[in-house]
Design a protein around this motif. Sequence first.
Motif, mmCIF file in Angstrom:
data_model
loop_
_atom_site.group_PDB
_atom_site.id
_atom_site.type_symbol
_atom_site.label_atom_id
_atom_site.label_comp_id
_atom_site.label_asym_id
_atom_site.label_seq_id
_atom_site.Cartn_x
_atom_site.Cartn_y
_atom_site.Cartn_z
ATOM 1 N N ALA A 120 0.834 -1.207 0.000
ATOM 2 C CA ALA A 120 0.000 0.000 0.000
ATOM 3 C C ALA A 120 0.871 1.262 0.000
ATOM 4 O O ALA A 120 0.577 2.224 -0.724
ATOM 5 C CB ALA A 120 -0.934 -0.001 1.206
ATOM 6 N N ARG A 121 1.948 1.260 0.793
ATOM 7 C CA ARG A 121 2.841 2.434 0.827
ATOM 8 C C ARG A 121 3.553 2.630 -0.503
ATOM 9 O O ARG A 121 3.673 3.755 -0.985
ATOM 10 C CB ARG A 121 3.879 2.292 1.949
ATOM 11 C CG ARG A 121 3.382 2.750 3.279
ATOM 12 C CD ARG A 121 4.457 2.923 4.336
ATOM 13 N NE ARG A 121 5.404 1.827 4.397
ATOM 14 C CZ ARG A 121 6.725 1.963 4.243
ATOM 15 N NH1 ARG A 121 7.241 3.130 3.991
ATOM 16 N NH2 ARG A 121 7.518 0.929 4.345
ATOM 17 N N SER A 171 2.521 1.598 -3.476
ATOM 18 C CA SER A 171 1.505 2.038 -4.453
ATOM 19 C C SER A 171 1.186 3.512 -4.271
ATOM 20 O O SER A 171 1.065 4.253 -5.255
ATOM 21 C CB SER A 171 0.229 1.201 -4.302
ATOM 22 O OG SER A 171 0.483 -0.133 -4.655
ATOM 23 N N ALA A 172 1.059 3.949 -3.041
ATOM 24 C CA ALA A 172 0.792 5.368 -2.775
ATOM 25 C C ALA A 172 1.954 6.240 -3.240
ATOM 26 O O ALA A 172 1.742 7.307 -3.832
ATOM 27 C CB ALA A 172 0.522 5.586 -1.283
ATOM 28 N N ALA A 173 3.185 5.794 -3.008
ATOM 29 C CA ALA A 173 4.363 6.560 -3.448
ATOM 30 C C ALA A 173 4.411 6.644 -4.967
ATOM 31 O O ALA A 173 4.729 7.700 -5.527
ATOM 32 C CB ALA A 173 5.643 5.932 -2.902
ATOM 33 N N ARG A 174 4.091 5.567 -5.649
ATOM 34 C CA ARG A 174 4.067 5.580 -7.118
ATOM 35 C C ARG A 174 2.998 6.556 -7.628
ATOM 36 O O ARG A 174 3.224 7.290 -8.583
ATOM 37 C CB ARG A 174 3.791 4.177 -7.669
ATOM 38 C CG ARG A 174 4.848 3.151 -7.386
ATOM 39 C CD ARG A 174 6.068 3.341 -8.211
ATOM 40 N NE ARG A 174 5.744 3.399 -9.618
ATOM 41 C CZ ARG A 174 6.562 3.086 -10.574
ATOM 42 N NH1 ARG A 174 7.763 2.665 -10.273
ATOM 43 N NH2 ARG A 174 6.217 3.182 -11.826
ATOM 44 N N GLU A 175 1.866 6.575 -6.969
ATOM 45 C CA GLU A 175 0.796 7.499 -7.352
ATOM 46 C C GLU A 175 1.237 8.944 -7.145
ATOM 47 O O GLU A 175 0.962 9.817 -7.977
ATOM 48 C CB GLU A 175 -0.469 7.211 -6.550
ATOM 49 C CG GLU A 175 -1.657 8.030 -6.951
ATOM 50 C CD GLU A 175 -2.120 7.800 -8.379
ATOM 51 O OE1 GLU A 175 -2.634 8.762 -9.000
ATOM 52 O OE2 GLU A 175 -1.969 6.671 -8.886
ATOM 53 N N ILE A 176 1.931 9.218 -6.056
ATOM 54 C CA ILE A 176 2.463 10.562 -5.797
ATOM 55 C C ILE A 176 3.384 10.978 -6.933
ATOM 56 O O ILE A 176 3.309 12.101 -7.440
ATOM 57 C CB ILE A 176 3.204 10.598 -4.438
ATOM 58 C CG1 ILE A 176 2.213 10.497 -3.280
ATOM 59 C CG2 ILE A 176 4.063 11.856 -4.311
ATOM 60 C CD1 ILE A 176 2.868 10.234 -1.933
ATOM 61 N N GLU A 199 1.380 11.694 -10.143
ATOM 62 C CA GLU A 199 0.674 12.977 -10.028
ATOM 63 C C GLU A 199 1.630 14.156 -10.153
ATOM 64 O O GLU A 199 1.325 15.149 -10.808
ATOM 65 C CB GLU A 199 -0.077 13.055 -8.690
ATOM 66 C CG GLU A 199 -1.375 12.298 -8.674
ATOM 67 C CD GLU A 199 -2.366 12.850 -9.686
ATOM 68 O OE1 GLU A 199 -2.571 14.085 -9.750
ATOM 69 O OE2 GLU A 199 -2.947 12.027 -10.433
ATOM 70 N N ASP A 245 8.624 10.219 -0.475
ATOM 71 C CA ASP A 245 7.316 9.807 -0.996
ATOM 72 C C ASP A 245 6.762 8.623 -0.207
ATOM 73 O O ASP A 245 5.569 8.582 0.108
ATOM 74 C CB ASP A 245 7.418 9.433 -2.480
ATOM 75 C CG ASP A 245 7.660 10.634 -3.379
ATOM 76 O OD1 ASP A 245 7.433 11.790 -2.944
ATOM 77 O OD2 ASP A 245 8.082 10.421 -4.535
ATOM 78 N N ASP A 302 5.242 9.721 2.787
ATOM 79 C CA ASP A 302 4.165 10.675 2.513
ATOM 80 C C ASP A 302 4.560 12.092 2.946
ATOM 81 O O ASP A 302 3.780 12.821 3.548
ATOM 82 C CB ASP A 302 2.866 10.244 3.187
ATOM 83 C CG ASP A 302 1.653 10.959 2.610
ATOM 84 O OD1 ASP A 302 1.720 11.447 1.459
ATOM 85 O OD2 ASP A 302 0.620 11.059 3.314
#
Length: 118
Positions: free
Chosen positions: A20-21, A23-28, A31, A90, A93
Motif C-alpha cells: 500500500a505504501r 503504491s501510494a508513493a508511485r501514485e504521488i 501525479e 514519498d 508521505d
Amino acid sequence: MPADDLFGAHSAEPSDVVHARVSAAREIQWERMRDDATCHSNSQLDGDRLDAYCALEIGAQQLLRRAVDRFGFSARAHARIRRVARTIADLADSQEIRAEHIAEAIQLRTSGDAVSDF
C-alpha cells in the motif's frame, strides 16, 4: 547491545502494508509529473526536473553537503542520492525532503562500501 538481541525475532511490516505504501508513493510520483510525458518516476529526474522536484530543506542540504565532502561523491552520486531521498520522502508521505530522508539515502549509497571493507 548484546549480540543475542541483534539476532532475535523482529516484527516486520506486513506485505500488504508495504504494498500500500509503495503504491501510494508511485501514485504521488505520477501525479507530480503528470504534465511531463517523458518522466514518470523519480529515477528519471535530471537537470531542471531534479531541482524542481527534489528541493531539499536546509538541514537536508547541510547533511548532503557534509556527505559530499566526507565521501567525495561525484555529481552523479549527488543526483542519485537526491532521487533516492525523494522516493524515501514519498514513501513517508512527505512533500519535503528532510535530513532523515537524505541520511537514509546516503546510508543506502555507502552501505555497500562498508560491507566490502569488512
